[in-house]
Design a protein around this motif. Structure first.
Motif, mmCIF file in Angstrom:
data_model
loop_
_atom_site.group_PDB
_atom_site.id
_atom_site.type_symbol
_atom_site.label_atom_id
_atom_site.label_comp_id
_atom_site.label_asym_id
_atom_site.label_seq_id
_atom_site.Cartn_x
_atom_site.Cartn_y
_atom_site.Cartn_z
ATOM 1 N N LEU A 237 -31.488 37.517 62.228
ATOM 2 C CA LEU A 237 -32.305 36.328 62.002
ATOM 3 C C LEU A 237 -31.809 35.175 62.871
ATOM 4 C CD1 LEU A 237 -34.507 34.781 60.509
ATOM 5 C CD2 LEU A 237 -32.885 34.467 58.606
ATOM 6 N N GLY A 238 -30.508 35.060 63.006
ATOM 7 C CA GLY A 238 -29.920 34.030 63.844
ATOM 8 C C GLY A 238 -30.341 34.138 65.302
ATOM 9 N N PRO B 291 -26.156 28.573 68.100
ATOM 10 C CA PRO B 291 -25.723 27.875 66.891
ATOM 11 C C PRO B 291 -24.268 27.462 66.965
ATOM 12 C CG PRO B 291 -25.611 30.223 66.516
ATOM 13 C CD PRO B 291 -26.185 30.028 67.902
ATOM 14 N N GLY B 292 -23.924 26.536 66.110
ATOM 15 C CA GLY B 292 -22.527 26.261 65.837
ATOM 16 C C GLY B 292 -22.113 27.133 64.659
ATOM 17 N N TRP C 175 -30.827 20.022 59.554
ATOM 18 C CA TRP C 175 -29.906 21.121 59.828
ATOM 19 C C TRP C 175 -30.429 22.389 59.173
ATOM 20 C CZ3 TRP C 175 -25.936 20.684 63.123
ATOM 21 C CH2 TRP C 175 -25.481 19.408 63.428
ATOM 22 N N ILE C 176 -30.304 23.509 59.891
ATOM 23 C CA ILE C 176 -30.641 24.822 59.345
ATOM 24 C C ILE C 176 -29.351 25.630 59.382
ATOM 25 C CG2 ILE C 176 -31.936 26.949 59.655
ATOM 26 C CD1 ILE C 176 -33.231 23.686 61.058
ATOM 27 N N ALA C 177 -28.945 26.126 58.224
ATOM 28 C CA ALA C 177 -27.720 26.920 58.116
ATOM 29 C C ALA C 177 -28.054 28.284 57.545
ATOM 30 C CB ALA C 177 -26.713 26.209 57.206
ATOM 31 N N LEU C 178 -27.456 29.324 58.108
ATOM 32 C CA LEU C 178 -27.577 30.687 57.579
ATOM 33 C C LEU C 178 -26.209 31.152 57.139
ATOM 34 C CD1 LEU C 178 -29.765 32.605 60.191
ATOM 35 C CD2 LEU C 178 -30.487 31.616 58.009
ATOM 36 N N LEU D 40 -25.135 27.285 62.291
ATOM 37 C CA LEU D 40 -25.849 26.003 62.187
ATOM 38 C C LEU D 40 -26.691 25.702 63.414
ATOM 39 C CD1 LEU D 40 -23.089 23.556 60.932
ATOM 40 C CD2 LEU D 40 -25.211 24.089 59.753
ATOM 41 N N TRP D 41 -27.912 25.249 63.161
ATOM 42 C CA TRP D 41 -28.794 24.724 64.195
ATOM 43 C C TRP D 41 -29.294 23.379 63.721
ATOM 44 C CZ3 TRP D 41 -28.723 29.654 62.436
ATOM 45 C CH2 TRP D 41 -28.573 30.683 63.378
#
Length: 148
Positions: free
Chosen positions: A67-68, A78-79, A122-125, A113-114
């Motif tokens: 997904l990332g 991402p970070g 912020w979007i975090a997975l 993180l994006w």
């Protein structure tokens, strides 16, 4: 794995207003400044052995990474934020960690993180597991609160 459905959920939450109060939502939980979507949840491990648990953890990490990759196509690399130090700072009482980061650090070791350029959200997975017997969850967090 259903990446198309997960991306649709992330897109929905990126556009949706945040709830005024903390509570359950149609896709997980939310509150002022954040949405947390439960994209996938495994079974528990009360009866399962270590092998099943390790295989499930690896599968959830692969799902997060797949997904990332799709999110990276949209928003760049991402970070990575390790939440172990955030949990330690939260528990020591010396620092007030903002939500969703404080509660997330209790069950997610790290997140990808994006930052969505259009909204600044912020979007975090991450892959969650509250305890070794409990299910794994693939989580997406959308928040306006900067990471600590």
């Amino acid at each position: 794995m259903n990446i198309t459905r997960w991306l649709a959920t992330i897109d929905l939450l990126c556009a949706r207003d945040f709830p005024a109060e903390y509570g359950r939502t149609d896709v997980g939980t939310g509150g002022p400044g954040c949405h947390m979507a439960e994209l996938a949840t495994s079974g528990d491990f009360w009866e399962g052995g270590r092998t099943e648990r390790a295989e499930t953890e690896a599968r959830y990490e692969l799902d997060r990474d797949a997904l990332g990759e799709r999110l990276t196509e949209r928003w760049g690399a991402p970070g990575t934020l390790s939440l172990g130090g955030v949990l330690e700072r939260s528990l020591s009482g010396g620092e007030d960690i903002p939500e969703p980061w404080a509660s997330l650090s209790a069950h997610v070791p790290d997140v990808r993180l994006w930052k969505q350029p259009e909204t600044g959200r912020w979007i975090a997975l991450g892959v969650s597991q509250w305890d070794k017997e409990l299910p794994f969850q693939l989580l997406a967090v959308i928040t306006e609160t900067d990471p600590p």
